[in-house]
Write a protein that holds these residues in place. Structure first.
Motif, PDB file in Angstrom:
ATOM      1  N   ARG A   3       0.844  -1.189   0.000  1.00 52.91           N
ATOM      2  CA  ARG A   3       0.000   0.000   0.000  1.00 52.91           C
ATOM      3  C   ARG A   3       0.879   1.238   0.000  1.00 52.91           C
ATOM      4  NH1 ARG A   3      -5.476   0.497   2.118  1.00 52.91           N
ATOM      5  NH2 ARG A   3      -5.173  -1.709   2.426  1.00 52.91           N
ATOM      6  N   SER A   4       0.517   2.224  -0.804  1.00 53.45           N
ATOM      7  CA  SER A   4       1.254   3.479  -0.873  1.00 53.45           C
ATOM      8  C   SER A   4       0.995   4.300   0.393  1.00 53.45           C
ATOM      9  CB  SER A   4       0.816   4.271  -2.104  1.00 53.45           C
ATOM     10  OG  SER A   4       1.394   5.555  -2.086  1.00 53.45           O
ATOM     11  N   LYS A   7      -0.736   7.631  -0.933  1.00 55.72           N
ATOM     12  CA  LYS A   7      -2.068   7.383  -1.482  1.00 55.72           C
ATOM     13  C   LYS A   7      -2.558   6.028  -0.969  1.00 55.72           C
ATOM     14  CE  LYS A   7      -0.999   9.780  -5.777  1.00 55.72           C
ATOM     15  NZ  LYS A   7      -0.837   9.600  -7.210  1.00 55.72           N
ATOM     16  N   PRO A   8      -3.197   5.991   0.205  1.00 50.79           N
ATOM     17  CA  PRO A   8      -3.595   4.715   0.804  1.00 50.79           C
ATOM     18  C   PRO A   8      -4.496   3.860  -0.085  1.00 50.79           C
ATOM     19  CG  PRO A   8      -3.812   6.487   2.390  1.00 50.79           C
ATOM     20  CD  PRO A   8      -3.501   7.121   1.068  1.00 50.79           C
ATOM     21  N   SER A   9      -5.209   4.476  -1.006  1.00 49.41           N
ATOM     22  CA  SER A   9      -6.083   3.692  -1.867  1.00 49.41           C
ATOM     23  C   SER A   9      -5.323   3.000  -3.005  1.00 49.41           C
ATOM     24  CB  SER A   9      -7.181   4.580  -2.456  1.00 49.41           C
ATOM     25  OG  SER A   9      -6.598   5.590  -3.255  1.00 49.41           O
ATOM     26  N   GLU A  10      -4.053   3.363  -3.198  1.00 52.33           N
ATOM     27  CA  GLU A  10      -3.246   2.778  -4.266  1.00 52.33           C
ATOM     28  C   GLU A  10      -2.536   1.519  -3.754  1.00 52.33           C
ATOM     29  OE1 GLU A  10       0.743   4.146  -6.425  1.00 52.33           O
ATOM     30  OE2 GLU A  10      -0.938   5.533  -6.686  1.00 52.33           O
ATOM     31  N   LEU A  11      -2.764   0.404  -4.425  1.00 53.41           N
ATOM     32  CA  LEU A  11      -2.180  -0.866  -4.017  1.00 53.41           C
ATOM     33  C   LEU A  11      -1.298  -1.421  -5.140  1.00 53.41           C
ATOM     34  CD1 LEU A  11      -5.313  -2.596  -2.460  1.00 53.41           C
ATOM     35  CD2 LEU A  11      -3.488  -1.400  -1.265  1.00 53.41           C
TER      36      LEU A  11
END
Length: 98
Positions: A3-4, A7-11
């Motif tokens: 996980r970034s 950007k927590p939504s970017e995996l």
């Protein structure tokens, strides 16, 4: 899966296959070493022309890539030796303000 932080939504996902079981710690270590490998190739592209070839035959491409990687290795070893020599002399670091 990674996980970034910014950007927590970017995996990001990794697919791993081995013939024998490998501990998760080892898989994480190998995945983390990817960035060092990418930085090394970027260095070789910038400093030794790793990506500046225009050849038509495999033999010419192979010679070009081999020479470029040899030059990158030479530069890395030379830089390492210089850092060791500077450390032995007690030279100030490049980040210090003189």
């Amino acid at each position: 899966m990674r996980r970034s932080i910014s950007k927590p939504s970017e995996l990001a996902y990794y697919i791993c296959h081995t013939s024998t079981p490998v501990p998760i710690v080892e898989l994480v270590r190998v995945a983390g070493s990817r960035w060092a490998v990418e930085e090394t190739f970027q260095f070789a592209k910038n400093e030794t022309g790793l990506d500046d070839y225009q050849v038509r035959k495999y033999d010419a491409w192979y010679r070009r890539i081999t020479l470029s990687m040899l030059a990158a290795a030479f530069l890395a070893v030379t830089a390492h030796r210089e850092r060791l020599r500077d450390d032995q002399k007690g030279a100030p670091s490049a980040t210090s303000n003189n």
